[in-house]
Design an enzyme around this catalytic site. Structure first.
Site, PDB file in Angstrom:
ATOM      1  N   HIS A  57       0.914  -0.999   0.041  1.00  0.00           N
ATOM      2  CA  HIS A  57      -0.035  -0.303   0.190  1.00  0.00           C
ATOM      3  C   HIS A  57       0.854   1.155  -0.270  1.00  0.00           C
ATOM      4  O   HIS A  57       2.218   1.127   0.116  1.00  0.00           O
ATOM      5  CB  HIS A  57      -1.095  -0.103   1.319  1.00  0.00           C
ATOM      6  N   HIS A  60       3.844   1.445   2.508  1.00  0.00           N
ATOM      7  CA  HIS A  60       4.842   0.644   1.698  1.00  0.00           C
ATOM      8  C   HIS A  60       5.671   1.451   0.575  1.00  0.00           C
ATOM      9  O   HIS A  60       6.910   1.286   0.237  1.00  0.00           O
ATOM     10  CB  HIS A  60       4.846  -0.597   1.174  1.00  0.00           C
ATOM     11  N   GLN A  84       7.070 -15.732  11.648  1.00  0.00           N
ATOM     12  CA  GLN A  84       5.941 -14.919  12.749  1.00  0.00           C
ATOM     13  C   GLN A  84       4.973 -14.905  13.001  1.00  0.00           C
ATOM     14  O   GLN A  84       3.948 -13.686  13.634  1.00  0.00           O
ATOM     15  CB  GLN A  84       6.396 -12.918  12.291  1.00  0.00           C
ATOM     16  N   LYS A 177       5.369   2.568  11.994  1.00  0.00           N
ATOM     17  CA  LYS A 177       4.083   1.899  12.479  1.00  0.00           C
ATOM     18  C   LYS A 177       3.818   0.940  12.979  1.00  0.00           C
ATOM     19  O   LYS A 177       3.395   0.545  13.812  1.00  0.00           O
ATOM     20  CB  LYS A 177       2.977   1.503  10.868  1.00  0.00           C
ATOM     21  N   GLN A 181       8.626  -3.515  16.735  1.00  0.00           N
ATOM     22  CA  GLN A 181       9.335  -3.781  15.345  1.00  0.00           C
ATOM     23  C   GLN A 181      10.438  -2.837  14.746  1.00  0.00           C
ATOM     24  O   GLN A 181      11.779  -3.861  15.056  1.00  0.00           O
ATOM     25  CB  GLN A 181       8.353  -3.825  14.687  1.00  0.00           C
ATOM     26  N   ARG A 215      -3.739  -5.331   6.478  1.00  0.00           N
ATOM     27  CA  ARG A 215      -5.099  -5.642   7.366  1.00  0.00           C
ATOM     28  C   ARG A 215      -6.245  -4.543   6.711  1.00  0.00           C
ATOM     29  O   ARG A 215      -7.440  -5.300   7.218  1.00  0.00           O
ATOM     30  CB  ARG A 215      -4.671  -6.197   8.433  1.00  0.00           C
TER      31      ARG A 215
HETATM   32  O1  PAF Z   1       6.220  -5.304   9.011  1.00  0.00           O
HETATM   33  C1  PAF Z   1       6.314  -6.426   7.858  1.00  0.00           C
HETATM   34  O2  PAF Z   1       6.430  -6.398   6.787  1.00  0.00           O
HETATM   35  C2  PAF Z   1       7.239  -7.794   8.332  1.00  0.00           C
HETATM   36  O3  PAF Z   1       7.127  -8.022   9.975  1.00  0.00           O
HETATM   37  C3  PAF Z   1       9.107  -7.859   7.870  1.00  0.00           C
HETATM   38  C4  PAF Z   1       9.903  -6.747   8.067  1.00  0.00           C
HETATM   39  C5  PAF Z   1       9.080  -7.657   6.356  1.00  0.00           C
HETATM   40  C6  PAF Z   1       9.944  -9.081   8.381  1.00  0.00           C
HETATM   41  O4  PAF Z   1       8.884 -10.230   7.922  1.00  0.00           O
END
Ligand code: PAF
Length: 301
Positions: A57, A60, A84, A177, A181, A215
């Site tokens: 989207h 990105h 994950q 966002k 992470q 999502r």
């Molecule tokens: O943020 C994400 O889309 C995922 O957690 C990533 C960093 C690509 C790792 O799979």
């Protein structure tokens, strides 16, 4: 007459990736130490990576546009990382449309033929099956997302480190966002001396304030209206406790997972008498869709 293609080079295997990176390496603008490329190019880095799970989207694409500004060559990875996802999360339901993603990445100001899209399958990333040795997010992985999604951040860090090794970037870009992470990736790079600069990019929002997420596509009109509670929650002001309570009130039409008001580096909750800058993070489920959002807020002022 030959037609100049503007689509990036799509690779799926490690061998194809290595060959495409070798081409980028040959084409790289030479730089001497300390020069940061400025004598030859305005771009400070040779190669940037943007890691994604596809279903791209505008959020990105803003990362890719920034990568384009920062580096001569860009690699975008598209990989839905099973490590994950917990068994209760539906990995197979995660949206996948490589054709659409490639078309978006080929848009103006984004990827060209010398850039690479690495879209491996799980058997390429994990050739021996689930890895025995994994990266631990440590104390950052034990709170908030770590409580709701045990092992999630370990799975993220493990694949991020693998993709860093495979794509050999000088700079890696991540969206704010997924603030926890981003903090965990920064900490991993620092603690494990990964030779990569991590750049965080601001959250991209729709006009109504909702943070862009793959999502969001799952939300019905009514769920989307209720989901606006998450971005509204970030406007809560006052003392630490008032902010936590105000955020929960704003999300009353959702199933609140957590409200965190934390130190942005350690992710430790700030005390009730805290005054200063903190990170407000919210997570909630609307219908069957789990959403997160966050903002830096001034506490106690
Ligand atoms: O943020 C994400 O889309 C995922 O957690 C990533 C960093 C690509 C790792 O799979």
């Amino acid at each position: 007459m030959t037609t100049q293609t503007t689509t990036p080079t799509l690779v799926h295997t490690r061998e194809e990736l290595a060959a495409a990176l070798a081409v980028q390496d040959v084409q790289a603008v030479p730089r001497t130490e300390g020069q940061a490329g400025t004598a030859h190019t305005a771009r400070p880095y040779r190669r940037a990576v943007v890691m994604t799970m596809g279903a791209l989207h505008a959020g990105h694409l803003s990362l890719v546009a920034r990568a384009r500004e920062l580096a001569d060559a860009v690699v975008v990875t598209i990989f839905v990382n099973p490590l994950q996802f917990s068994p209760s999360e539906d990995l197979s339901r995660y949206p996948r449309d490589l054709h659409r993603d490639l078309a978006l990445l080929s848009g103006p100001g984004l990827l060209g033929p010398d850039d690479v899209v690495f879209a491996p399958g799980p058997e390429v990333v994990y050739p021996d099956g689930d890895p025995i040795v994994r990266v631990s997010a440590g104390s950052i992985g034990d709170v908030l997302e770590g409580v709701s999604r045990p092992g999630h951040l370990d799975g993220v860090l493990t694949v991020v480190l693998k993709l860093m090794h495979l794509t050999r970037p000088e700079v890696a870009l991540f969206g704010a966002k997924d603030a926890q992470q981003l903090a965990a990736v920064r900490r991993m790079v620092r603690d494990l001396d990964a030779p990569v600069t991590v750049v965080g990019a601001p959250i991209v929002r729709d006009e109504d304030g909702i943070a862009l997420s793959s999502r969001n596509a799952y939300l019905s009109d009514d769920e989307r209206r209720r989901a606006l509670g998450l971005s509204r929650a970030l406007h809560a002001r006052g003392t630490a406790d008032e902010i936590r309570a105000g955020a929960r009130r704003a999300m009353r039409e959702t199933e609140v997972d957590y409200v965190g008001l934390v130190d942005p580096v350690t992710f430790a909750e700030v005390p009730a008498d805290f005054v200063g800058e903190a990170l407000l993070l919210v997570a909630a489920t609307v219908g069957t869709t789990r959403l997160i959002d966050n903002a830096v807020v001034q506490v106690g002022v």
